[in-house]
Design an enzyme around this catalytic site. Structure first.
Site, mmCIF file in Angstrom:
data_model
loop_
_atom_site.group_PDB
_atom_site.id
_atom_site.type_symbol
_atom_site.label_atom_id
_atom_site.label_comp_id
_atom_site.label_asym_id
_atom_site.label_seq_id
_atom_site.Cartn_x
_atom_site.Cartn_y
_atom_site.Cartn_z
ATOM 1 N N GLU A 150 -49.862 -4.559 -3.183
ATOM 2 C CA GLU A 150 -50.822 -5.122 -4.160
ATOM 3 C C GLU A 150 -50.227 -5.223 -5.559
ATOM 4 O OE1 GLU A 150 -50.768 -2.085 -3.188
ATOM 5 O OE2 GLU A 150 -51.209 -0.804 -4.912
ATOM 6 N N CYS B 219 -50.020 4.021 -0.257
ATOM 7 C CA CYS B 219 -49.596 5.154 -1.081
ATOM 8 C C CYS B 219 -50.608 6.300 -0.953
ATOM 9 C CB CYS B 219 -49.376 4.710 -2.521
ATOM 10 S SG CYS B 219 -48.242 5.802 -3.385
ATOM 11 N N HIS C 130 -46.202 -0.435 -2.578
ATOM 12 C CA HIS C 130 -47.450 -1.068 -3.037
ATOM 13 C C HIS C 130 -47.415 -2.590 -2.923
ATOM 14 C CE1 HIS C 130 -49.370 2.437 -5.066
ATOM 15 N NE2 HIS C 130 -48.121 2.861 -5.155
HETATM 16 N N1 LIG Z 1 -49.355 5.638 -6.448
HETATM 17 C C1 LIG Z 1 -49.867 6.534 -5.644
HETATM 18 O O1 LIG Z 1 -50.767 6.258 -4.844
HETATM 19 C C2 LIG Z 1 -49.346 7.939 -5.757
HETATM 20 C C3 LIG Z 1 -49.836 8.833 -4.652
HETATM 21 C C4 LIG Z 1 -49.713 10.305 -4.965
HETATM 22 N N2 LIG Z 1 -50.474 10.638 -6.141
HETATM 23 C C5 LIG Z 1 -48.270 10.683 -5.108
HETATM 24 O O2 LIG Z 1 -47.796 10.882 -6.202
HETATM 25 O O3 LIG Z 1 -47.564 10.764 -4.123
#
Ligand SMILES: NC(=O)CC[C@H](N)C(=O)O
Length: 227
Positions: free
Chosen positions: A197, A86, A195
């Site tokens: 994790e 992400c 994600h």
């Molecule tokens: N959960 C995250 O890593 C979000 C990544 C980034 N802040 C976005 O909104 O795209």
């Protein structure tokens, strides 16, 4: 195997990443603050999700200016596994360790839900514990997850089997070619928006992400039989 979980001001998935390694796999792991200047002690580098520097300028743009990024590049050049999830994926594209960029989601909204992914390439050090073509459920939580690259880059990604995960069924953010995760040409740097994790325990909704971390460890053990 010893992992570093990088921490930037605004990281918020560092603890989940640490938990996956320490509690689910029982491997060594340490948090490393972004001002650090040495990652040589670590076998694998994890760049977690979050809102580094409040997403100012562009997601990941300011984190890429941190001291630690020179070390991440060194680790990648040394062939160590580097996983960006992400915001971590966004940082790795900003650093030029992965091609393309992550744009605003097509609906301009932050999206937080579980999506289906297809494992497009299980012949990588991050996916060897999945079946080729397997469908898995992994949460997304992002505002800028819309993967984009030019045509030439897309063709290269396809030709080299660098598209590792795609969105299956629904494409939540408008990503080109349904891309959810890509690997570098050498095969040791993976970036993905979903994600893994956050999906390491059935008790909290599913464990389909665990195989990413298990794959890394399995490959590393095979290459380091004495460790
Ligand atoms: N959960 C995250 O890593 C979000 C990544 C980034 N802040 C976005 O909104 O795209």
């Amino acid at each position: 195997m010893k992992f570093a979980v990088l921490v930037f001001p605004g990281s918020n998935c560092d603890i989940d990443m640490y938990h996956a390694i320490k509690d689910e796999l029982g491997e060594e792991v340490e948090y490393v603050w972004h001002t650090a200047t040495d990652l040589s002690d670590f076998d694998g580098i994890l760049v977690p999700g979050g809102f580094s520097y409040g997403d100012y300028l562009r997601c990941g743009a300011m984190a890429n200016q941190s001291n630690i990024m020179a070390e991440v590049k060194k680790a990648a050049e040394a062939g160590k596994p580097v996983l960006g999830v992400c915001n971590g994926f966004q940082i790795l594209t900003e650093a030029g360790l992965l091609p393309g960029a992550l744009l605003r989601n097509k609906n301009l909204k932050f999206m937080c839900r579980t999506v289906q992914l297809k494992v497009e390439n299980n012949n990588t050090l991050f996916t060897n514990q999945y079946e080729q073509g397997q469908t898995i459920n992994i949460p997304i939580a992002h505002g800028e997850g819309n993967y984009y690259c030019d045509e030439e880059t897309l063709q290269a990604l396809k030709d080299n089997n660098q598209i590792v995960f795609t969105y299956s069924g629904e494409n939540p953010n408008g990503s080109l070619a349904d891309i959810a995760g890509i690997i570098n040409e050498r095969g040791n740097v993976l970036g993905m928006m979903p994600h893994p994790e956050r999906a390491v325990d059935a008790l909290v909704g599913g464990a389909d992400g665990l195989a990413v971390f298990k794959s890394i460890v399995k490959q590393w053990r095979e290459n380091h039989v004495n460790n």
